[in-house]
Design a protein around this motif. Sequence first.
Motif, PDB file in Angstrom:
ATOM      1  N   ASP A  26      31.098 -58.084  20.997  1.00 62.42           N
ATOM      2  CA  ASP A  26      30.713 -56.732  21.408  1.00 62.42           C
ATOM      3  C   ASP A  26      31.512 -55.687  20.633  1.00 62.42           C
ATOM      4  O   ASP A  26      30.948 -54.724  20.110  1.00 62.42           O
ATOM      5  CB  ASP A  26      30.934 -56.562  22.915  1.00 62.42           C
ATOM      6  N   ALA A  27      32.821 -55.889  20.558  1.00 68.74           N
ATOM      7  CA  ALA A  27      33.662 -54.923  19.846  1.00 68.74           C
ATOM      8  C   ALA A  27      33.279 -54.844  18.372  1.00 68.74           C
ATOM      9  O   ALA A  27      33.170 -53.746  17.807  1.00 68.74           O
ATOM     10  CB  ALA A  27      35.139 -55.307  19.993  1.00 68.74           C
ATOM     11  N   LEU A  28      33.080 -55.997  17.742  1.00 74.03           N
ATOM     12  CA  LEU A  28      32.713 -55.991  16.323  1.00 74.03           C
ATOM     13  C   LEU A  28      31.356 -55.340  16.087  1.00 74.03           C
ATOM     14  O   LEU A  28      31.167 -54.636  15.091  1.00 74.03           O
ATOM     15  CB  LEU A  28      32.752 -57.413  15.765  1.00 74.03           C
ATOM     16  N   LYS A  29      30.422 -55.527  17.003  1.00 75.11           N
ATOM     17  CA  LYS A  29      29.119 -54.865  16.881  1.00 75.11           C
ATOM     18  C   LYS A  29      29.263 -53.352  17.010  1.00 75.11           C
ATOM     19  O   LYS A  29      28.526 -52.590  16.388  1.00 75.11           O
ATOM     20  CB  LYS A  29      28.153 -55.393  17.939  1.00 75.11           C
ATOM     21  N   ARG A  30      30.222 -52.914  17.799  1.00 79.52           N
ATOM     22  CA  ARG A  30      30.469 -51.478  17.942  1.00 79.52           C
ATOM     23  C   ARG A  30      31.198 -50.911  16.733  1.00 79.52           C
ATOM     24  O   ARG A  30      31.007 -49.751  16.368  1.00 79.52           O
ATOM     25  CB  ARG A  30      31.263 -51.220  19.216  1.00 79.52           C
ATOM     26  N   LEU A  31      32.049 -51.732  16.114  1.00 80.11           N
ATOM     27  CA  LEU A  31      32.806 -51.266  14.941  1.00 80.11           C
ATOM     28  C   LEU A  31      31.973 -51.314  13.657  1.00 80.11           C
ATOM     29  O   LEU A  31      32.230 -50.540  12.733  1.00 80.11           O
ATOM     30  CB  LEU A  31      34.065 -52.120  14.759  1.00 80.11           C
ATOM     31  N   ALA A  32      31.000 -52.202  13.603  1.00 80.45           N
ATOM     32  CA  ALA A  32      30.223 -52.397  12.375  1.00 80.45           C
ATOM     33  C   ALA A  32      29.583 -51.113  11.852  1.00 80.45           C
ATOM     34  O   ALA A  32      29.701 -50.817  10.654  1.00 80.45           O
ATOM     35  CB  ALA A  32      29.184 -53.494  12.578  1.00 80.45           C
ATOM     36  N   PRO A  33      28.897 -50.320  12.682  1.00 81.17           N
ATOM     37  CA  PRO A  33      28.294 -49.093  12.136  1.00 81.17           C
ATOM     38  C   PRO A  33      29.330 -48.089  11.628  1.00 81.17           C
ATOM     39  O   PRO A  33      29.078 -47.379  10.655  1.00 81.17           O
ATOM     40  CB  PRO A  33      27.509 -48.504  13.316  1.00 81.17           C
ATOM     41  N   ILE A  34      30.486 -48.050  12.272  1.00 82.40           N
ATOM     42  CA  ILE A  34      31.556 -47.152  11.826  1.00 82.40           C
ATOM     43  C   ILE A  34      32.048 -47.609  10.457  1.00 82.40           C
ATOM     44  O   ILE A  34      32.172 -46.814   9.521  1.00 82.40           O
ATOM     45  CB  ILE A  34      32.719 -47.134  12.841  1.00 82.40           C
ATOM     46  N   ALA A  35      32.330 -48.897  10.352  1.00 80.63           N
ATOM     47  CA  ALA A  35      32.821 -49.456   9.087  1.00 80.63           C
ATOM     48  C   ALA A  35      31.793 -49.264   7.974  1.00 80.63           C
ATOM     49  O   ALA A  35      32.149 -48.875   6.856  1.00 80.63           O
ATOM     50  CB  ALA A  35      33.156 -50.932   9.263  1.00 80.63           C
TER      51      ALA A  35
END
Length: 165
Positions: A127-136
């Motif tokens: 979940d956290a990585l899916k939330r960070l992916a668009p930012i990255a």
Amino acid sequence: MKYSLCADIMFVAVGEKGPVWPDTDGIIEGMKLAKKNGLTGIEMFDLEGRDLDRIAAAGKELGIEIRACVSAGASLLGDPAKTEELVSLFTQSVPKAKQIGCGRLILNAADYAKDLSAEEVLAAMEDALKRLAPIAEKEGVTVLVEPLTGGFFTSSKQAFGLIKN
């Protein structure tokens, strides 16, 4: 293959209260050591409390790339109660990393939610990585997951499994 050294580890001292991580001067000394030994890059831990302008200038002057640095809140990966905090801290780390020319931010699961099952921790990480992916992606940075000894991961293979999902 590009080799680098972790400047923080090379210049860590041990004080009465445990590790004393190097300041800006220590990071620059790490860059000089890397250069002297034929390396073209370093890694570093914390972006906080260091003179990022001086670090960026030293990297350019020495021809040393900062290949990766640890994001603020990096250890919060794997704790669903702290995902919001992780996302906020990661977002704050991105411009600082970019200021020193670093396009890779490291996360780990050192402070994962130990009261949850392994499946629940992995779900929180996903979940956290899916939330960070668009930012990255928007910022042009890469998220690295480091399987630290003593944290959630027991092997690199386990961390690779998370990334494949």
